[in-house]
Each structure stands twice: as C-alpha cells, then as structure tokens.
Design a protein around this motif. Structure first.
Motif, mmCIF file in Angstrom:
data_model
loop_
_atom_site.group_PDB
_atom_site.id
_atom_site.type_symbol
_atom_site.label_atom_id
_atom_site.label_comp_id
_atom_site.label_asym_id
_atom_site.label_seq_id
_atom_site.Cartn_x
_atom_site.Cartn_y
_atom_site.Cartn_z
ATOM 1 N N UNK A 36 -7.576 -6.315 -8.707
ATOM 2 C CA UNK A 36 -8.279 -6.891 -10.204
ATOM 3 C C UNK A 36 -7.427 -6.295 -11.275
ATOM 4 N N UNK A 37 -7.226 -5.066 -11.097
ATOM 5 C CA UNK A 37 -6.592 -4.408 -12.172
ATOM 6 C C UNK A 37 -5.416 -3.523 -11.631
ATOM 7 N N UNK A 38 -4.188 -3.990 -11.961
ATOM 8 C CA UNK A 38 -2.816 -3.560 -11.672
ATOM 9 C C UNK A 38 -1.848 -2.752 -12.478
ATOM 10 N N UNK A 39 -2.710 -2.261 -13.533
ATOM 11 C CA UNK A 39 -1.995 -1.641 -14.662
ATOM 12 C C UNK A 39 -1.410 -0.154 -14.173
ATOM 13 N N UNK A 64 0.627 -1.290 0.078
ATOM 14 C CA UNK A 64 -0.071 0.067 -0.029
ATOM 15 C C UNK A 64 0.932 1.433 0.076
ATOM 16 N N UNK A 65 0.141 2.422 -0.001
ATOM 17 C CA UNK A 65 0.963 3.641 0.214
ATOM 18 C C UNK A 65 2.033 4.052 1.339
ATOM 19 N N UNK A 104 -15.033 0.669 -6.092
ATOM 20 C CA UNK A 104 -14.878 1.997 -5.471
ATOM 21 C C UNK A 104 -13.307 2.400 -5.511
ATOM 22 N N UNK A 105 -13.243 3.741 -5.650
ATOM 23 C CA UNK A 105 -11.917 3.951 -5.911
ATOM 24 C C UNK A 105 -10.780 3.528 -4.741
ATOM 25 N N UNK A 106 -10.034 3.127 -4.770
ATOM 26 C CA UNK A 106 -8.837 2.936 -3.471
ATOM 27 C C UNK A 106 -9.168 1.573 -2.915
#
Length: 298
Positions: free
Chosen positions: A231-234, A153-154, A222-224
C-alpha cells in the motif's frame, strides 16, 4: 474467468453473424463479411504513467469479425488480450510521485462492439474495393483487469501479488469495468481477399483502478505486513522529498481520483468471406479474375 470471456465472445460473435446473415443475405453483392487478427503495442494513461505510457514490446493480441452493412457503415465485434504497466520510478527525481514509489503490471482482457464509418463510399463489390479505406469507429465494451506488483523481501526473494486482494486503498474495486472504445484506422488491400490495416484505438475506462491507484491510503496495517508494504512504498527509496514523505500516511491522497484509460496500436490482417469463397472459379457468380490476378481490382 478466461473461459467465461471466450464463451461470451463466441456467443456475441455468432449472434452478430447470424443476425447479419439474416438481415442482409449472402446474395447481396454490395455487402461482405470479414474476420481479422492482429497484434501491436499497448499503453495506458493513469496515476503511474509518469511520461512513459508504453508497455515494453508487442503487448496485445486481438481477433474480430466485421460485417459491412451500408456503403459507408459496418459493425464489428472484437476480443483482445493486452498488457499494461506503469511505475513511479519513471517520475522526476525529488517529485511527489518518485517518493510515492508505486508500480503495477497486468495482463487484461476486453471485448467490444463497434460501429464503423468509412470515409470513402463502398464501390459495390468487395473484390473491387479501394486500395486504401480510412475509417473511424466507436462503441461499447468491457475490460477485465487484475493489477499486480512485485515485492522483494528482506531475504532478497521477489514475489508477485494481486493488488486487489491487498486492499491497498480505503475503496475496494471489482475485476471488470465498462469501456468506450474509439478507433481510427486505414485498410490497405493486399489482394482480392486480404487487407493489411493499421488501427489506433483509445479506451475510456469507467474505473480508476486499472493501476490500483485511485483514492486514499488504507491502513494502518500491522507493522511488517505485506499489505502495508504494497500500500505504501515510500520507505523503499531514500527521503528525496520530505514534504511528500510526511504526507504519505493512511487516509492521505494516494491517487488523483480520476478514471484511467488505455490505448492499442494494432496491425491487423483481414480476410474477406465471400459467398463463393470455396467454389471453383467456373462456379463463381462473378466473371472477374480471382486471388492475385491482375484484374482483381479492375
């Protein structure tokens, strides 16, 4: 789940053992039983192979029991624990897969029942068996799988998540699948009771979700949310393929829609279980010398 798998394996093993004993009888000297265990290397073929199918290091452990039924035919039951892994980081730079940026790792289990065909005819007594015995085997089984992925994570904290529960695709899937195992191997006699064998096996799996990648992107999330991140790591890599980046959206193709497969390279140690294994030398029915003696294979 693991305890249930072990219980199932034990039940199948003893039922097979009991049937074989009843059908053949220990008194038949041209039949034998054996148990074996081994380890080795694992690989898989699927959406995230990207030219690097092998799992790092020794990656599985297996145990089994085999009964010789006819001069060239045997049956065996086997249980194994194995690891799989794959990553789009191994894909070619600027490719669609490299932009997709998915990965997985898993610790799985399998059981299988196989028929074994030996290329060379059995000599009639297990302790006079050939020095080398090549064979092929095929059967049916079941694998229990749980693909996972790591996410940082961040705050630079890395956690591991079960991908099945994240619903990363529009199609959900279960925790097990049927497999068709196909094996080729050769056994080398070490002494009267022991074999060392090399066994190469492939499993045709009736699922495309061993790596969690099969169909279409789910969402939008939901964003974040962690579901969106897994699911989507682009966005975790630079935009190295603009066409792929623009195409990787909810509802778009995520996998190739084909079933996965995996293979095991086994090195096994096999122990034969003759009727008179625990009798004294003088009490044995055969006259040949025993374990480690020069005439064990005369």
């Amino acid at each position: 789940m693991f305890k249930k798998i072990i219980l199932l394996f034990v039940c199948v093993l003893f039922s097979t053992w009991g049937f074989a004993q009843s059908f053949l009888g220990w008194q038949l000297h041209d039949r034998y039983f054996s148990i074996y265990a081994g380890t080795g290397w694992t690989g898989y073929m699927g959406d995230l192979t990207n030219g690097n199918p092998m799992t790092d290091g020794l990656s599985h452990f297996n145990v089994g029991v085999e009964a010789r039924l006819l001069t060239r035919i045997a049956a065996r039951v086997q249980f194994a624990q194995y690891k799989l892994e794959g990553s789009d980081k191994n894909a070619t730079d600027s490719s669609y897969n490299r932009q997709r940026n998915l990965s997985f790792h898993s610790k799985n289990y399998e059981w299988q029942v196989e028929g074994v065909y030996y290329f060379l005819k059995y000599r009639g007594k297990y302790h006079k068996r050939r020095t080398y015995e090549p064979y092929i085997a095929a059967g049916i089984g079941q694998t229990f799988y749980n693909p996972k992925a790591d996410h940082t994570d961040i705050n630079e904290v890395t956690n591991t998540y079960d991908l099945r529960s994240m619903n990363t695709e529009t199609e959900t899937y279960g925790s097990s699948a049927w497999i068709i195992p196909v094996n080729f191997g050769v056994k080398a006699a070490l002494n009267e009771f022991l074999n060392l064998s090399l066994d190469l096996g492939y499993r045709f799996a009736f699922t495309g979700h061993l790596d969690d990648v099969y169909g279409h992107y789910a969402g939008p999330y939901p964003d974040g949310s962690i579901e969106a991140s897994l699911s989507n790591r682009k966005d975790e890599v630079p935009e190295i393929n603009q066409e792929a980046y623009d195409a990787l959206v909810p509802g778009a193709q995520r996998g190739n829609g084909k079933n996965d497969g995996y293979f095991l390279v086994n090195i096994n140690l096999e122990l034969y279980l003759p009727q008179d294994l625990f009798k004294s030398k003088n009490g044995r029915r055969r006259k040949e010398k025993i374990l480690g003696k020069p005439s064990a294979y005369d």
